[in-house]
Every structure is written in C-alpha cells, then in structure tokens.
Design a protein around this motif. Structure first.
Motif, mmCIF file in Angstrom:
data_model
loop_
_atom_site.group_PDB
_atom_site.id
_atom_site.type_symbol
_atom_site.label_atom_id
_atom_site.label_comp_id
_atom_site.label_asym_id
_atom_site.label_seq_id
_atom_site.Cartn_x
_atom_site.Cartn_y
_atom_site.Cartn_z
ATOM 1 N N HIS A 44 0.785 -0.844 -0.038
ATOM 2 C CA HIS A 44 0.293 0.049 0.093
ATOM 3 C C HIS A 44 0.682 1.442 -0.361
ATOM 4 C CE1 HIS A 44 -4.050 -2.178 0.623
ATOM 5 N NE2 HIS A 44 -2.851 -3.099 1.375
ATOM 6 N N ASP B 164 2.382 3.163 -1.935
ATOM 7 C CA ASP B 164 2.171 4.259 -3.347
ATOM 8 C C ASP B 164 4.240 4.462 -4.222
ATOM 9 O OD1 ASP B 164 1.514 3.613 -5.836
ATOM 10 O OD2 ASP B 164 1.712 6.373 -5.921
ATOM 11 N N ASP C 273 -5.803 1.518 -9.074
ATOM 12 C CA ASP C 273 -7.078 0.756 -8.542
ATOM 13 C C ASP C 273 -8.034 -0.151 -9.085
ATOM 14 O OD1 ASP C 273 -9.048 2.283 -8.987
ATOM 15 O OD2 ASP C 273 -8.225 3.188 -6.787
ATOM 16 N N ARG D 6 -2.414 5.863 -9.019
ATOM 17 C CA ARG D 6 -2.707 5.729 -7.933
ATOM 18 C C ARG D 6 -0.687 6.739 -8.575
ATOM 19 N NH1 ARG D 6 -2.743 0.609 -6.746
ATOM 20 N NH2 ARG D 6 -4.357 0.209 -5.020
ATOM 21 N N SER E 226 1.846 6.640 -8.412
ATOM 22 C CA SER E 226 2.781 6.125 -9.347
ATOM 23 C C SER E 226 2.880 5.752 -10.913
ATOM 24 C CB SER E 226 3.236 4.438 -8.701
ATOM 25 O OG SER E 226 1.936 3.881 -8.345
#
Length: 400
Positions: free
Chosen positions: A322, A324, A374, A380, A382
């Motif tokens: 989680h 990121d 997600d 995200r 990233s």
C-alpha cells in the motif's frame, strides 16, 4: 524520497512498455479449474470475478494505451477453453478472440501466455505434468491455441514462471495439488520446462516472436559456512540451470526469440534452505521479502554473461503493498538498472509491469495491491510517475 524524473534514465525509441496479467487473477477462478477447488477448500481467498476484466477489458486497454503502454500480456485460461477433455467451449473461444481484438484495436501488442498456474480439473486429475500422458496432452493444447488464436497473438510467452510453479505445487505445497515431494518437484521442474520450450518451437512457426518468463533471482549466503554455500549452489542450480541447460541444447537454442524473466527479490539463504529478507534490516513487504532494485541489476548482469548476444525482456516486475511512494521509488530505481545494463551492450527489448490494474494475488487475495491503477481504475501517483518516465524519450544526440 522519490527520485526526481529529471534524474531518470531515457530509453530508446522502440523500447516496449507493457503490463501483464493472468486469467485467474483478472477474471477469477472457474469451477473447471483446480484453483477453484483450492479456494473452496479454504486454502486461498475467493477470487470472485477478479478485477472485473471480463467486462471492462476494452476500457482497460484504452486506458493503458492512452497512458502510453505499448504491450499487454495475458493468459488464455485452459480450463475455460477446454472444460472437458477434447471439448472446446465456443463461447470462451469467442470471448478471448474479442479480448485480443480489442487490445490490438487500440494499438497494443498482445502477448499470449498458455499456462499461468491454474489447470483444468480433468488434466489435474490425470496427474497434471506428472502424468505419463502430459506431453501429448500439452502438445494437443498448444496446437489448438496456435490454430485458434495465432492470427491475433502478436507474441507468445507459453508458460509463466515454470520453476516457481513447480516449487509451489510440488515442493512447498502452497498451490494445488499441495504436495511436498522433492522427487515430484524435480520431475515437474523438468517436464514443465520442456513443455515451455516445446510450445515455443511450435508457436514460433506462425511467425510471431516467443519469449520465456522465468522467475529469476540471485542468492546471498546468510553466513560463510560450507553448508550454506552448498545449499546456495543447489538452489541456484534449480533457479538457473533448470532452463539454461535446455536453452543451450541444439534442439532448443532457437526456440525463443528473447529470454524474458520476472524479478521480485534476491534473498539471503541459510544452511537449511530458508529464504531470508535481504538486505538485512531493509523494510520487508507484506509478502515477506524486500523489494530490492539492485537485485535486478544482478540478474541482468548474470543473464548477459550466461547468454551473450541474446535478446532479453523484463517480462514482469512490480511492487506489492500500500506504500505507493515506495512503489514509485522502487520502479524508478529498477528502470535505472535496466538502463545501466543496456549501456553495457545488453539487448533489452522492454519492460512489462506487474500490474496495470489491481488484481487477485493468489494466497493474498486482494490485500496486496500491485497495480498502477486501483480496481476502480483510478491511477496511483506511481502511475503518473511512470507515465512521465515513459514519455521522456531518448536524449537528444545520444543512443541511450
């Protein structure tokens, strides 16, 4: 602190950027496969409908193409296609043809995998790859896939992580059939690797490139004892020689157009063959290992030495968890090691990320996210960082 994009490497024009998935993880298990029974027995969380790829594949492909990805690797679920021996499901065939067509329609190069963990129940009941009939059954399946999907597959990656599959199914017993037998493991290891190479020989006759996807790592002895050195050499031989010995035979030396691999960890190993987090003291992720980018550099250096003059693909790399910011940092560092290897003269065609959209992670269910997006398809941070890196392009005046 996340490295700045300005300090990131630039990759040459034509370098491929892809994402990877598997049928069970994105579609969910089916009663026709042996992973379904594994879930029903309480040995793995329920996969449900995966990440809803079955209904969202067209929009997923459009999203990935818009983001700048060029390649997509997926598996065709053998159990869905052949739920009973010799009976092929017309609906499943058409569904997969629609999926492959949708990917190609938005410009993605579609890589097709024939085996990613789950087996048809009937094949598993026969003994799977330990069966005396396994080679003939597999050859028939390979021929069927080539004839049915050869016009839509842009590349072939026949078997996903043969060594890891054999280890989990027959040595540690964490995957079906759940056995813990060194003899069965070594038999399966040999048989599945040969199945991979044989499939490549057949599939490449259609004019599409073939690639391995070996699960590779480097080992770091936990101490200086002779016992530990011996165990490290033995495990290293399983990870590397099990397929390199085939690749160097006259029959198989040209089976694969490139040698792809998955990289996740480079652990320490003890005299009792326990794999330990490495480097010691580094943050350990939710699956029990350290996401250590320099280990990728070690794997690349060894591949370059073992198979000089060959072409390679980083067929799977990702960060599970989680955190990121750590994902973005890790991926950028990993790209740096790929770039460094290319600067030494290594021919690397591209990188496939695991994964585009969060999916089912086998024994971890949906608790360990690997996705750049997600399951609601929200990117995200990233993903934004990677998009920036992919769009940098080659440096002016330099062949990098």
């Amino acid at each position: 602190m996340t490295p700045s994009a300005a300090s990131a490497p630039r990759f040459p024009t034509g370098f491929s950027w892809g994402t990877a998935s598997s049928a069970t993880q994105s579609q969910g298990a089916t009663p026709a496969d042996n992973w379904w029974a594994w879930e029903q027995a309480g040995k793995a969380p329920s996969s449900g409908n995966g990440n809803a790829f079955d209904t969202l594949y067209a929009s997923d492909f459009a999203l990935l193409a818009e983001w700048g990805f060029s390649d997509y690797r997926m598996s065709l679920d053998w159990a869905r296609l052949e739920p009973r021996p010799g009976h092929h499901d017309a609906h499943a065939i058409e569904h997969y043809r629609r999926i492959l067509t949708a990917g190609r329609d938005v410009g993605l190069t579609m890589w097709v995998c024939l085996l990613h963990t789950a087996l048809p129940v009937w094949f598993a009941d026969e003994g799977g790859f330990l069966s005396a009939k396994a080679a003939d059954t597999w050859a028939r399946h390979v021929n069927f896939i080539g004839e049915t999907f050869g016009d839509l597959a842009d590349g072939w990656m026949p078997v996903n992580n043969p060594t890891a599959y054999a280890q989990k199914a027959y040595l540690t017993g964490t995957f079906p059939p759940g056995h813990a037998s060194q003899e069965e493991f070594l038999t399966a290891l040999r048989t599945i690797h040969q199945a991979d190479f044989e499939a490549a020989l057949v599939l490449r006759q259609g004019g599409r490139p073939t690639s391995t996807n070996e699960a590779l790592l480097t080992l770091h002895p936990a101490d200086d004892s002779a016992d530990t050195a011996g165990i490290a050499a033995l495990v290293d031989s399983v990870v590397w020689d099990s397929w390199l010995n085939l690749a160097r035979t006259s029959r198989y030396e040209d089976a694969f157009d490139q040698y792809g691999f998955s990289y996740y960890l480079s652990p320490a190993i003890s005299a009792s063959a326990d794999l330990l987090p490495y480097p010691a003291g580094s943050p350990v992720g939710p699956q029990g290992y350290v996401a250590w980018a320099p280990g990728l550099g070690e794997v690349l250096a060894r591949l370059h030495k073992e198979l000089p003059g060959k072409r390679f693909l980083v067929a799977e790399i990702g960060y599970g968890g989680h955190h990121d910011t750590a994902r973005a940092t890790y991926l950028q560092a990993a790209l740096g090691h790929v770039h460094d290897a290319m600067n030494t003269g290594m021919d690397i065609s591209g990188i496939h990320l695991w994964t585009g959209v969060d999916n089912y992670e086998w024994l971890d269910g949906y608790d360990v996210p690997f996705g750049l997006f997600d399951r609601k398809r929200a990117p995200r941070p990233s993903a934004h960082r990677l998009k920036t890196l992919m769009h940098r392009g080659p440096a002016a005046g330099k062949n990098t």
